[in-house]
Design a protein around this motif. Structure first.
Motif, PDB file in Angstrom:
ATOM      1  N   LYS A 146       0.839  -1.204   0.000  1.00 22.17           N
ATOM      2  CA  LYS A 146       0.000   0.000   0.000  1.00 22.17           C
ATOM      3  C   LYS A 146       0.877   1.258   0.000  1.00 22.17           C
ATOM      4  O   LYS A 146       0.565   2.241  -0.670  1.00 22.17           O
ATOM      5  N   LYS A 175       2.215   2.025  -3.460  1.00 25.02           N
ATOM      6  CA  LYS A 175       1.173   2.628  -4.312  1.00 25.02           C
ATOM      7  C   LYS A 175       1.011   4.116  -4.000  1.00 25.02           C
ATOM      8  O   LYS A 175       0.834   4.929  -4.898  1.00 25.02           O
ATOM      9  N   GLU A 176       1.068   4.463  -2.731  1.00 22.03           N
ATOM     10  CA  GLU A 176       0.946   5.864  -2.331  1.00 22.03           C
ATOM     11  C   GLU A 176       2.120   6.685  -2.863  1.00 22.03           C
ATOM     12  O   GLU A 176       1.929   7.795  -3.367  1.00 22.03           O
TER      13      GLU A 176
END
Length: 87
Positions: A2, A5-6
């Motif tokens: 995650k 992705k950020e």
């Protein structure tokens, strides 16, 4: 995953901002060069009321004087003044 992705999304947004950034007013003015403002000649209720009417030779003289940019303000939406504006 995650977090990756950020970071990727942040990088893409930053890249898009750099690529599609608009020119600032200061940058545009510095790239324009020497200019002249034609004033309100074409904004008068009747052309020639506020200054001499433009002719082709006027623009030729402006170019010979070294001006590269010409601002021509024009008003298209009816009467702006009341009363007699003729000289």
């Amino acid at each position: 995953m995650k977090r990756l992705k950020e970071y990727l999304l942040g990088f893409l947004l930053l890249l898009a901002n750099i690529i599609f950034a608009q020119t600032t007013p200061q940058q545009m003015v510095s790239s324009m060069g020497r200019g002249i403002n034609m004033g309100n000649v074409l904004s008068a209720p009747v052309e020639g009321n506020w200054a001499s009417a433009f002719t082709e030779s006027y623009f030729e003289d402006v170019a010979k004087a070294g001006f590269k940019i010409v601002r021509i303000p024009i008003y298209f939406f009816g009467d702006r003044t009341l009363g007699n504006t003729s000289i």
